[in-house]
Design an enzyme around this catalytic site. Structure first.
Site, PDB file in Angstrom:
ATOM      1  N   GLU A 244     112.558  89.693  33.260  1.00  7.83           N
ATOM      2  CA  GLU A 244     111.720  88.507  33.120  1.00  7.83           C
ATOM      3  C   GLU A 244     112.560  87.265  32.894  1.00  7.83           C
ATOM      4  O   GLU A 244     112.149  86.154  33.218  1.00  7.83           O
ATOM      5  CB  GLU A 244     110.750  88.712  31.961  1.00  7.83           C
ATOM      6  CG  GLU A 244     109.764  87.583  31.760  1.00  7.83           C
ATOM      7  CD  GLU A 244     108.796  87.868  30.633  1.00  7.83           C
ATOM      8  OE1 GLU A 244     107.769  87.174  30.567  1.00  7.83           O
ATOM      9  OE2 GLU A 244     109.050  88.780  29.827  1.00  7.83           O
ATOM     10  N   SER A 371     108.431  85.936  19.926  1.00  2.00           N
ATOM     11  CA  SER A 371     108.615  84.768  19.064  1.00  2.00           C
ATOM     12  C   SER A 371     110.099  84.520  18.778  1.00  2.00           C
ATOM     13  O   SER A 371     110.951  85.399  18.937  1.00  2.00           O
ATOM     14  CB  SER A 371     107.878  84.972  17.734  1.00  2.00           C
ATOM     15  OG  SER A 371     108.504  85.993  16.976  1.00  2.00           O
ATOM     16  N   GLU A 373     111.500  84.265  15.971  1.00  2.00           N
ATOM     17  CA  GLU A 373     111.956  85.156  14.899  1.00  2.00           C
ATOM     18  C   GLU A 373     112.402  86.505  15.467  1.00  2.00           C
ATOM     19  O   GLU A 373     113.440  87.059  15.069  1.00  2.00           O
ATOM     20  CB  GLU A 373     110.839  85.364  13.868  1.00  2.00           C
ATOM     21  CG  GLU A 373     110.531  84.127  13.025  1.00  2.00           C
ATOM     22  CD  GLU A 373     109.661  83.116  13.750  1.00  2.00           C
ATOM     23  OE1 GLU A 373     109.419  82.037  13.183  1.00  2.00           O
ATOM     24  OE2 GLU A 373     109.214  83.395  14.894  1.00  2.00           O
TER      25      GLU A 373
END
Length: 391
Positions: A244, A371, A373
């Protein structure tokens, strides 16, 4: 270099001959996926008939052309210049197809790659769940074997373009007794299963619904449509996520260049470019975008894309950059950015302009697709060898 120039010329000539007024300005893209759907679906078939889908695939066995890295970048640049419609088939072309080429069986490749290359079948990705967004090892959607099929029960969320997709590749748990990433499998699931597959659009800040919830209630997936072998879904899923953020990252950056150019033009037109703070922010956006491009070229050219941290570095870079660009897009317009055209007769709903939509949609850039994080954890644990977070 001569091959690249010839390829670019061919691409430019074809686009000039085929985009025309019927396709130019059809819209689409993040926050605008509701625009020109019928036109864009026809465009996918137009691209497929000419072999322009699947340029990055290692083989031309499915009616597609193949192209080098630089030729793929040239195509993306000419595509943007021609103002061609935003793609509807990118998930099938850039995610599903390379995954099948690497992990799929010969029968799966024969069945699914040709319709993708022709622009005839659209795909969506069934990964995230309400309790397993960035933590895919916590997936709960179950796939139970019943003879020649698996029956899926569960829920996916943040599924891009599910309301338009013909198929969905779904990460599901085929072994209920296995823990975490063990016992997961990747299945190819047809979306046209009334009563068994339900799609509920999620209304976003932009007022549009690119993302969706998808509910599976006994949905059927044929056993021969399980990719990479039963219980190997985690390995296949990680491989897909790396794909991706491969060449598609460079293509994405070309779209970013066009967005940044629009912001610069607006800053000049409104006089905001005379503000030294705004000017410094514009220069920073330009410099960071060039750095991202060089990093992507270095990663792809050196084979460092197999490094487990490379996709996470790319995601961290572009997510924050695009979010800051959205903030800058409204800042250069001043107070005018807080309001938009409104039809007081009530016949037409309130609509956002491009800059407002960019600002609102880009708030999610540091969340979806993993995310920030999670990306930092991957870099810390898998690349730097730091201790894992306690669970």
């Amino acid at each position: 270099m001569r091959d690249e120039e010839g390829f670019r010329g061919e691409a430019r000539g074809w686009l000039e001959a085929h985009v025309g007024e019927g396709y130019r300005g059809a819209g689409g893209g993040p926050g605008s996926e509701h625009e020109g759907l019928d036109t864009r679906r026809r465009w996918e078939r137009e691209l497929g008939r000419a072999g322009w889908i699947g340029l990055g695939w290692p083989t031309a066995a499915y009616g597609n052309r193949t192209a080098t890295l630089l030729q793929q970048v040239a195509w993306a640049e000419e595509y943007t210049r021609a103002q061609a419609p935003a793609r509807l088939g990118h998930i099938g072309e850039n995610l599903l197809a390379p995954t099948l080429i690497r992990y799929g069986s010969p029968a799966q490749k024969d069945r699914f790659l040709t319709p993708v290359a022709r622009g005839e079948e659209l795909w969506c990705q069934g990964y995230s769940e309400p309790g397993a967004g960035s933590d895919l090892a916590a997936v709960r959607t179950a796939a139970v074997r019943e003879g020649p099929v698996h029956r899926l029960t569960g829920q996916k969320t943040w599924t891009s373009l599910a309301q338009h997709a013909d198929w969905c590749f779904v990460l599901a748990r085929t072994d209920p007794d296995a823990r975490r990433h063990r016992g997961l499998s990747l299945l190819l699931v047809p979306m046209d299963q009334p009563g068994r597959v339900e799609v509920r659009p999620i209304r976003q800040l932009t007022g549009t619904s690119e993302f969706n919830e998808v509910f599976f209630d006994g949905a059927v997936a044929r056993h021969e449509h399980l990719v990479g072998g039963e219980g190997n879904g985690w390995r296949v899923a990680l491989g897909l996520l790396a794909l991706e953020r491969g060449v598609s990252t460079l293509v994405q950056q070309i779209g970013f260049e066009a967005e940044l150019a629009d912001v610069v033009r607006t800053a000049v037109a409104t006089g905001a470019a005379g503000d030294p703070v705004i000017r410094a922010r514009l220069v920073r956006q330009w410099a960071e975008l060039r750095t991202m491009r060089w990093n992507a070229l270095r990663t792809l050219g050196s084979g460092a894309g197999d490094d487990p941290g490379a996709p996470s570095v790319a995601k961290l870079l572009w997510g924050g950059w695009h979010q800051r660009l959205g903030e800058l897009a409204v800042a250069v317009r001043g107070p005018a950015a807080t309001a938009g055209p409104y039809d007081w007769s009530g016949e037409r709903p309130y609509e956002l302009d491009a800059a407002q939509r960019l600002f609102l949609f880009s708030r999610a850039d540091t969340l979806y697709g993993g995310s920030d994080e999670i990306q930092r954890n991957i870099i810390a644990e898998r690349v730097l060898g730091l201790p894992r977070e306690p669970r």
